[in-house]
Design an enzyme around this catalytic site. Sequence first.
Site, PDB file in Angstrom:
ATOM      1  N   VAL A 132       0.871   2.773  17.296  1.00  0.00           N
ATOM      2  CA  VAL A 132       0.100   1.732  16.589  1.00  0.00           C
ATOM      3  C   VAL A 132       0.940   1.041  15.455  1.00  0.00           C
ATOM      4  CG1 VAL A 132      -2.315   2.383  16.869  1.00  0.00           C
ATOM      5  CG2 VAL A 132      -0.980   3.251  14.901  1.00  0.00           C
ATOM      6  N   SER A 179       5.140   1.257  13.117  1.00  0.00           N
ATOM      7  CA  SER A 179       6.442   1.891  12.765  1.00  0.00           C
ATOM      8  C   SER A 179       7.106   1.306  11.718  1.00  0.00           C
ATOM      9  CB  SER A 179       7.561   2.187  14.064  1.00  0.00           C
ATOM     10  OG  SER A 179       8.120   0.816  14.311  1.00  0.00           O
ATOM     11  N   GLY A 180       7.726   2.010  10.970  1.00  0.00           N
ATOM     12  CA  GLY A 180       8.181   1.556   9.750  1.00  0.00           C
ATOM     13  C   GLY A 180       9.626   1.919   9.460  1.00  0.00           C
ATOM     14  N   ALA A 181      10.071   2.034   8.125  1.00  0.00           N
ATOM     15  CA  ALA A 181      11.494   2.642   8.072  1.00  0.00           C
ATOM     16  C   ALA A 181      11.412   3.997   8.151  1.00  0.00           C
ATOM     17  CB  ALA A 181      12.090   1.927   6.685  1.00  0.00           C
ATOM     18  N   TYR A 182      10.446   4.692   7.612  1.00  0.00           N
ATOM     19  CA  TYR A 182      10.094   5.950   7.433  1.00  0.00           C
ATOM     20  C   TYR A 182       9.746   6.612   8.631  1.00  0.00           C
ATOM     21  CZ  TYR A 182       9.974   4.959   2.566  1.00  0.00           C
ATOM     22  OH  TYR A 182      10.341   4.381   1.246  1.00  0.00           O
ATOM     23  N   ASP A 228      -6.407   6.755 -10.086  1.00  0.00           N
ATOM     24  CA  ASP A 228      -5.456   7.644 -10.174  1.00  0.00           C
ATOM     25  C   ASP A 228      -4.413   7.447  -9.227  1.00  0.00           C
ATOM     26  OD1 ASP A 228      -7.304  10.507  -9.209  1.00  0.00           O
ATOM     27  OD2 ASP A 228      -7.160   8.505  -8.450  1.00  0.00           O
TER      28      ASP A 228
END
Length: 349
Positions: free
Chosen positions: A31, A33-36, A141
Amino acid sequence: MESPVKKGFLRLEIQKTTWEVPEQYTALKAVGSGAYGTVCSAIDQQTKEKVAIKKLYRPFQSLIHAKRAYRELRLLRHIQHDNVICLLNVFTPDFSLEKFQTFYMVMPFVAEDLGHIMKTRRLTDRIIVYLFYQLLRGLKDLKPGNLAVNENCELKILDFGLARHAESEMTGYVVTRWYRSPEIIFNWMHYSQSVDLWSAGCILAEMITGQVLFPGNDSIDQLMKILHVTGTPPSSLLQKMQSKDARSYVQGLPIQKKKNFKEVFPSLDVHAVDLLDSMLLLDPDTRMTAKEGLSHPYLSEFHDPESEPDSPPYDDSFESMELDVGEWSSLIHMEIMTFDPSNPSATAM
């Protein structure tokens, strides 16, 4: 010769990446994807619920990656909050600590992100108030990166300000600058949680008006659009700026007076205007806190101090630890081995 697969696991090829997951997860589909890393949706056969499984891309390739992976895992384990994505499971297909290279995190799957929803339909005032209430409730928080909304208009904060990433890492996606507070864009000073209240203010204005509030083309343009509304920084704020360059740059700008927010947002009701006025303050120390925001009249319909949890303090003492990749790796491995899905926040530490 392919290596053996751990008992109870399946090996799949998804978009040129090998995934090894327990058999309880079926129908995997990529679904995003990124740099990580990469995320797949799947069905958890034990609960029949749709989940998102995240595979981090080479979490131990460097010290920064290893510590970041540990931080993300610890944060997700810590959070027990209706308005924040929680960790349902974490597992590794690797047989032992010596062979430990990869791990996967399982979270609830949330269909749409707020940006997409704002683009595709006008939100009713009541839904805006409800979504914004949930955003502040989750923000007490946390640091929002992404906000998701399900069919029942329940909002979840997806991925936290771990994502103070460099622009380039955001896979060329610069739009996030539009929601960033000026002190972050220009590194004016140490930032605190109040950066999130600035972002929340930008998001609220956009939900109500249907328009991005400060759509800067680049950082300088961004600052101009902001100062046009907030006015130029007062000397009290200039004195707090740590960088001399920032200070002299801002001092050299033509002086602008703060706009009356009733004129900036002519169509908004009084309470909404007042709330925006308290969040979109240039000086982070004067910006309202999430807790103050929750008791603002704009949110009175949903505000209930009893149901707004202050979460237990998050132990981030590991942030100051100087460990090597192998040590971070074994800490993560220990977290995975001791993970109990019925009590995700009971950490090994």
